[in-house]
Design a protein around this motif. Structure first.
Motif, PDB file in Angstrom:
ATOM      1  N   ARG A   1       0.828  -1.211   0.000  1.00  0.00           N
ATOM      2  CA  ARG A   1       0.000   0.000   0.000  1.00  0.00           C
ATOM      3  C   ARG A   1       0.859   1.257   0.000  1.00  0.00           C
ATOM      4  N   GLU A   2       0.356   2.273  -0.670  1.00  0.00           N
ATOM      5  CA  GLU A   2       1.059   3.560  -0.677  1.00  0.00           C
ATOM      6  C   GLU A   2       1.219   4.071   0.761  1.00  0.00           C
ATOM      7  N   GLU A   3       0.103   4.058   1.488  1.00  0.00           N
ATOM      8  CA  GLU A   3       0.145   4.470   2.896  1.00  0.00           C
ATOM      9  C   GLU A   3       0.107   3.197   3.753  1.00  0.00           C
ATOM     10  N   ALA A   4       1.187   2.954   4.457  1.00  0.00           N
ATOM     11  CA  ALA A   4       1.297   1.730   5.258  1.00  0.00           C
ATOM     12  C   ALA A   4       0.264   1.733   6.387  1.00  0.00           C
ATOM     13  N   TYR A   5      -0.325   0.563   6.611  1.00  0.00           N
ATOM     14  CA  TYR A   5      -1.219   0.419   7.762  1.00  0.00           C
ATOM     15  C   TYR A   5      -0.424   0.608   9.041  1.00  0.00           C
ATOM     16  N   PRO A   6      -1.058   1.141  10.091  1.00  0.00           N
ATOM     17  CA  PRO A   6      -0.399   1.155  11.408  1.00  0.00           C
ATOM     18  C   PRO A   6      -0.154  -0.293  11.850  1.00  0.00           C
ATOM     19  N   LEU A   7       0.833  -0.484  12.709  1.00  0.00           N
ATOM     20  CA  LEU A   7       1.233  -1.821  13.129  1.00  0.00           C
ATOM     21  C   LEU A   7       0.074  -2.699  13.594  1.00  0.00           C
ATOM     22  N   PRO A   8      -0.800  -2.245  14.497  1.00  0.00           N
ATOM     23  CA  PRO A   8      -1.887  -3.139  14.931  1.00  0.00           C
ATOM     24  C   PRO A   8      -2.817  -3.561  13.791  1.00  0.00           C
ATOM     25  N   VAL A   9      -3.067  -2.659  12.867  1.00  0.00           N
ATOM     26  CA  VAL A   9      -3.934  -2.974  11.731  1.00  0.00           C
ATOM     27  C   VAL A   9      -3.220  -3.955  10.799  1.00  0.00           C
ATOM     28  N   LEU A  10      -1.936  -3.721  10.548  1.00  0.00           N
ATOM     29  CA  LEU A  10      -1.159  -4.617   9.690  1.00  0.00           C
ATOM     30  C   LEU A  10      -1.154  -6.040  10.261  1.00  0.00           C
ATOM     31  N   VAL A  11      -0.888  -6.162  11.550  1.00  0.00           N
ATOM     32  CA  VAL A  11      -0.859  -7.481  12.195  1.00  0.00           C
ATOM     33  C   VAL A  11      -2.222  -8.153  12.075  1.00  0.00           C
ATOM     34  N   ARG A  12      -3.281  -7.411  12.343  1.00  0.00           N
ATOM     35  CA  ARG A  12      -4.638  -7.974  12.267  1.00  0.00           C
ATOM     36  C   ARG A  12      -4.964  -8.452  10.842  1.00  0.00           C
ATOM     37  N   LYS A  13      -4.621  -7.640   9.849  1.00  0.00           N
ATOM     38  CA  LYS A  13      -4.933  -8.002   8.458  1.00  0.00           C
ATOM     39  C   LYS A  13      -4.122  -9.222   7.999  1.00  0.00           C
ATOM     40  N   ILE A  14      -2.843  -9.250   8.334  1.00  0.00           N
ATOM     41  CA  ILE A  14      -2.008 -10.384   7.902  1.00  0.00           C
ATOM     42  C   ILE A  14      -2.412 -11.661   8.620  1.00  0.00           C
ATOM     43  N   THR A  15      -2.653 -11.603   9.916  1.00  0.00           N
ATOM     44  CA  THR A  15      -3.050 -12.826  10.626  1.00  0.00           C
ATOM     45  C   THR A  15      -4.419 -13.313  10.153  1.00  0.00           C
ATOM     46  N   LYS A  16      -5.299 -12.404   9.778  1.00  0.00           N
ATOM     47  CA  LYS A  16      -6.600 -12.809   9.240  1.00  0.00           C
ATOM     48  C   LYS A  16      -6.414 -13.567   7.926  1.00  0.00           C
ATOM     49  N   ILE A  17      -5.540 -13.067   7.058  1.00  0.00           N
ATOM     50  CA  ILE A  17      -5.264 -13.749   5.793  1.00  0.00           C
ATOM     51  C   ILE A  17      -4.645 -15.114   6.046  1.00  0.00           C
ATOM     52  N   ILE A  18      -3.704 -15.173   6.968  1.00  0.00           N
ATOM     53  CA  ILE A  18      -3.086 -16.465   7.287  1.00  0.00           C
ATOM     54  C   ILE A  18      -4.156 -17.448   7.750  1.00  0.00           C
ATOM     55  N   ASN A  19      -5.041 -17.009   8.619  1.00  0.00           N
ATOM     56  CA  ASN A  19      -6.104 -17.897   9.115  1.00  0.00           C
ATOM     57  C   ASN A  19      -7.046 -18.343   8.006  1.00  0.00           C
ATOM     58  N   LEU A  20      -7.477 -17.398   7.173  1.00  0.00           N
ATOM     59  CA  LEU A  20      -8.401 -17.740   6.088  1.00  0.00           C
ATOM     60  C   LEU A  20      -7.749 -18.664   5.069  1.00  0.00           C
ATOM     61  N   HIS A  21      -6.500 -18.395   4.768  1.00  0.00           N
ATOM     62  CA  HIS A  21      -5.790 -19.198   3.776  1.00  0.00           C
ATOM     63  C   HIS A  21      -5.463 -20.591   4.322  1.00  0.00           C
ATOM     64  N   ALA A  22      -5.139 -20.648   5.598  1.00  0.00           N
ATOM     65  CA  ALA A  22      -4.704 -21.914   6.189  1.00  0.00           C
ATOM     66  C   ALA A  22      -5.833 -22.926   6.313  1.00  0.00           C
TER      67      ALA A  22
ATOM     68  N   LEU B   1       5.851 -15.850  10.606  1.00  0.00           N
ATOM     69  CA  LEU B   1       6.180 -17.257  10.357  1.00  0.00           C
ATOM     70  C   LEU B   1       5.874 -18.102  11.595  1.00  0.00           C
ATOM     71  N   GLY B   2       6.179 -17.561  12.768  1.00  0.00           N
ATOM     72  CA  GLY B   2       5.836 -18.257  14.011  1.00  0.00           C
ATOM     73  C   GLY B   2       4.341 -18.403  14.178  1.00  0.00           C
ATOM     74  N   TYR B   3       3.600 -17.408  13.751  1.00  0.00           N
ATOM     75  CA  TYR B   3       2.144 -17.473  13.813  1.00  0.00           C
ATOM     76  C   TYR B   3       1.624 -18.604  12.926  1.00  0.00           C
ATOM     77  N   ILE B   4       2.228 -18.767  11.747  1.00  0.00           N
ATOM     78  CA  ILE B   4       1.840 -19.871  10.864  1.00  0.00           C
ATOM     79  C   ILE B   4       2.118 -21.204  11.541  1.00  0.00           C
ATOM     80  N   VAL B   5       3.278 -21.334  12.163  1.00  0.00           N
ATOM     81  CA  VAL B   5       3.615 -22.580  12.861  1.00  0.00           C
ATOM     82  C   VAL B   5       2.594 -22.862  13.964  1.00  0.00           C
ATOM     83  N   GLN B   6       2.299 -21.868  14.781  1.00  0.00           N
ATOM     84  CA  GLN B   6       1.318 -22.064  15.859  1.00  0.00           C
ATOM     85  C   GLN B   6      -0.051 -22.402  15.319  1.00  0.00           C
TER      86      GLN B   6
END
Length: 180
Positions: free
Chosen positions: A80-101, A171-176
Motif C-alpha cells: 500500500r502507498e500508505e502503510a497500515y499502522p502496526l496493529p492494523v497490519l498485524v490484524r490483516k495479515i493474521t486474518k489472511i493467514i487464518n483464512l488461507h490456512a 512465520l511463528g504465527y503460521i507454525v502455531q
C-alpha cells in the motif's frame, strides 16, 4: 488426437494438485506416493504424468501454487502507498493467514510446514521459499521506513532488523496455527 483447451489443461492440473494436497495432508509429502495421488485424482498414470513428469515436479508445483495464493493475498496489504499502522497490519495479515490456512477442509498451515521441511533437501523448494521470504522481508522493511517517516517508530530503529523480527512473528504465527 483432439486438442484440449488451456482452460481444460489448467483444470486438470488443479485437479491433480488438489489430490496431492489431500494426500499430503493425510500422510505427509514423503509418505505419499505418486500412486496415492493418481488414485486420489481418479486419473490414469498417463494422465498425471502428462502434466507432472515426476513427484519432485509435482511437489514443487504444489508448493508454488500454495505460496503464490498466499502471496496474492498479502501483496495488496504489504505494498500500500500508505502503510497500515502496526496493529492494523498485524490484524490483516493474521486474518489472511487464518483464512488461507483453513480452506478446502485442509490445513494449509501444515502445508507450509511441509514446504519448510522439504526445503533443506530440495534446492528448488528452498529457492521458492527463500525467495518468497526475502520478498516479504523487503516489503516489511519498506513499511518500517514509512512508519519512521510518519513518526510511528523511532528513527534510530534499523528497518531491516525490525522487518526480520516481524517476518519471524508471522512465520511463528503460521507454525502455531498449524500445530495448536
Amino acid at each position: 488426437m483432439p486438442k484440449i483447451s488451456e482452460e481444460k489443461r489448467q483444470a486438470r492440473r488443479d485437479q491433480i494438485l488438489a489430490a496431492s494436497w489431500r494426500c499430503f495432508s493425510r500422510r505427509g509429502v514423503h509418505s505419499t506416493s505418486m500412486e496415492d495421488i493418481i488414485r486420489e485424482a481418479n486419473l490414469s498414470f498417463g494422465a498425471v504424468y502428462l502434466y507432472y513428469k515426476s513427484k519432485d515436479e509435482l511437489i514443487l508445483a504444489a508448493f508454488s501454487a500454495a505460496f503464490e495464493e498466499m502471496r496474492a493475498l498479502l501483496v495488496p496489504i504489504l505494498t500500500r502507498e500508505e502503510a497500515y499502522p502496526l496493529p492494523v497490519l498485524v490484524r490483516k495479515i493474521t486474518k489472511i493467514i487464518n483464512l488461507h490456512a483453513q480452506r478446502d477442509k485442509l490445513n494449509f498451515g501444515v502445508a507450509f510446514l511441509m514446504g519448510w521441511g522439504e526445503a533443506p533437501f530440495n534446492p528448488k523448494v528452498k529457492e521458492l521459499i527463500g525467495g518468497g521470504q526475502k520478498l516479504y522481508r523487503e516489503a516489511l522493511t519498506a513499511i518500517v521506513r514509512k512508519w519512521q517517516e510518519r513518526g510511528d517508530i523511532p528513527a534510530e530503529a534499523k528497518p531491516g532488523d525490525v522487518a526480520r523480527v516481524m517476518l519471524s512473528f508471522f512465520l511463528g504465527y503460521i507454525v502455531q496455527s498449524a500445530m495448536i
